[in-house]
Write an enzyme that holds these catalytic residues in place. Structure first.
Site, short mmCIF file in Angstrom:
data_model
loop_
_atom_site.label_atom_id
_atom_site.label_comp_id
_atom_site.label_asym_id
_atom_site.label_seq_id
_atom_site.Cartn_x
_atom_site.Cartn_y
_atom_site.Cartn_z
N ASP A 17 0.84 -1.19 0.00
CA ASP A 17 0.00 0.00 0.00
C ASP A 17 0.88 1.24 0.00
O ASP A 17 1.66 1.47 0.95
CB ASP A 17 -0.89 0.04 1.24
CG ASP A 17 -2.10 -0.87 1.14
OD1 ASP A 17 -2.30 -1.47 0.07
OD2 ASP A 17 -2.84 -0.98 2.13
N ALA A 46 -4.21 -9.99 2.55
CA ALA A 46 -3.22 -9.79 3.61
C ALA A 46 -3.83 -9.07 4.79
O ALA A 46 -3.53 -9.39 5.96
CB ALA A 46 -2.02 -9.02 3.06
N GLU A 144 -9.99 -9.85 -5.47
CA GLU A 144 -8.76 -9.26 -6.00
C GLU A 144 -7.81 -10.29 -6.60
O GLU A 144 -6.69 -9.96 -6.98
CB GLU A 144 -8.05 -8.45 -4.91
CG GLU A 144 -8.80 -7.19 -4.52
CD GLU A 144 -8.08 -6.33 -3.50
OE1 GLU A 144 -8.41 -5.14 -3.40
OE2 GLU A 144 -7.19 -6.85 -2.80
N GLY A 257 -12.77 -2.57 6.49
CA GLY A 257 -13.68 -3.63 6.08
C GLY A 257 -13.03 -5.00 6.10
O GLY A 257 -13.67 -6.01 6.42
N ASP A 258 -11.74 -5.05 5.78
CA ASP A 258 -11.01 -6.31 5.82
C ASP A 258 -10.85 -6.78 7.27
O ASP A 258 -10.96 -7.97 7.57
CB ASP A 258 -9.63 -6.16 5.17
CG ASP A 258 -9.72 -5.62 3.76
OD1 ASP A 258 -10.67 -5.98 3.05
OD2 ASP A 258 -8.83 -4.84 3.36
#
Length: 311
Positions: A17, A46, A144, A257-258
């Site tokens: 990121d 991840a 993804e 959200g993950d």
């Protein structure tokens, strides 16, 4: 039945990121001045694995990175969190996935993803990880990595009685395929993804209930809609309800959200029913917004319990 000793499996993306922070997000064609930037572990897969590990539950990450500096950073970061990496492949032929993220002063974000090695998470990798998948009480999926591979992984988990949770992001404008609904047990869209899937953006609990009904009519078994600062709505066999938002000081919503999904998986693996699991997950997601974003913002079990215990 609780499964505290068995590792939750995550089949999905691993990214670096690259985040830029600014007062407001730029409009198309506009340049705005930023205040700082960071480079950290990310990718929905991840992030979910990190969330599970931070909550003290064993977790296996299944996916692909490149044999580059970003890939080594990802491996080192996941390993430091205690995530098992038996099936995280490092590939010489492609680069690690990268997410380019803008975050504004209100913790809202916009993201561009370059998938890189994530596209190589194929059915061969699923076959190699078959024993891990078949032993997993829960599998966390996102969109993804190639969906055909994700469906193959789901089949292996469910063949042994495991549960599959799908975060439908990035959400396809035409909605999820019938094959996706059939392959999973719980679908967990956020507001934007819900709108993409059913054409209704849930601005309230009533909107979320209507959107959930639409998803159920299309084949979903259970639905948990993440409403961000408005809480969460859940509906499944014999269970329906709204989780009020937790009061926290949000700084960065990237990966929240993950973290929510990681918390949902941990709670369910430890024997919680959907209402309790949704509330636990919402607390995890809320705490994630108080950190720097992404995998590094996932809270500990102690922090989550403390938030849940607040009056």
């Amino acid at each position: 039945m609780p499964h505290e000793g068995r590792a939750i499996a995550v089949f999905g993306s691993v990214n670096a990121d690259v985040s830029g922070f600014c007062d407001r997000l730029p409009k198309p064609g506009e340049t705005v001045a930023g205040t700082r930037y960071s480079i950290a572990l990310g990718g929905k897969g991840a992030n979910q694995a990190a969330a599970v590990a931070r909550l003290g539950h064993p977790v296996q990450m299944i996916g692909c990175v490149g044999s580059d500096d970003f890939g080594q950073m990802a491996r080192t970061s996941l390993d430091a969190l205690g995530v098992k990496l038996d099936h995280l492949l490092s590939l010489e032929t492609t680069s690690t996935g990268v997410a380019l993220i803008n975050v504004d002063a209100h913790a809202e974000n916009s993201i561009v993803i370059i998938p890189g090695a994530n596209t190589a998470a194929d059915e061969v990798l699923v076959s190699r990880a078959a024993a891990t998948l078949q032993d997993a009480p829960i599998l966390l999926l996102q969109r993804e990595v190639p969906m055909a591979s994700s469906l193959a992984a789901a089949a292996k988990v469910r063949a042994k009685g495991g549960l599959v949770i799908l975060d439908p992001a990035p959400a396809p404008s035409g909605g999820l395929s019938s094959a996706e609904f059939v392959a999973v047990d719980i679908v967990t869209p956020n507001e934007t993804e819900t709108e993409a899937l059913v054409g209704l953006r849930p601005e309230s609990g009533a909107d979320a209930a209507k959107a959930a009904e639409m998803l159920l009519s299309r084949g979903a078994r259970s639905v948990v809609i993440k409403l961000g600062r408005r809480g969460a709505y859940f509906r499944g066999p014999g269970a329906e309800g709204f989780v009020p938002p937790f009061s926290v000081k949000a700084v960065n919503s990237v990966g929240a959200g993950d973290t929510f999904n990681g918390g949902l998986a941990v709670a369910l693996a430890r024997g919680a029913l959907l209402p309790e699991a949704a509330r636990f997950a919402a607390a995890c997601g809320a705490l994630a917004t108080t950190g720097g974003g992404g995998a590094g913002a996932a809270p500990t079990l102690v922090a989550v319990k403390a938030l849940l215990a607040r009056p």
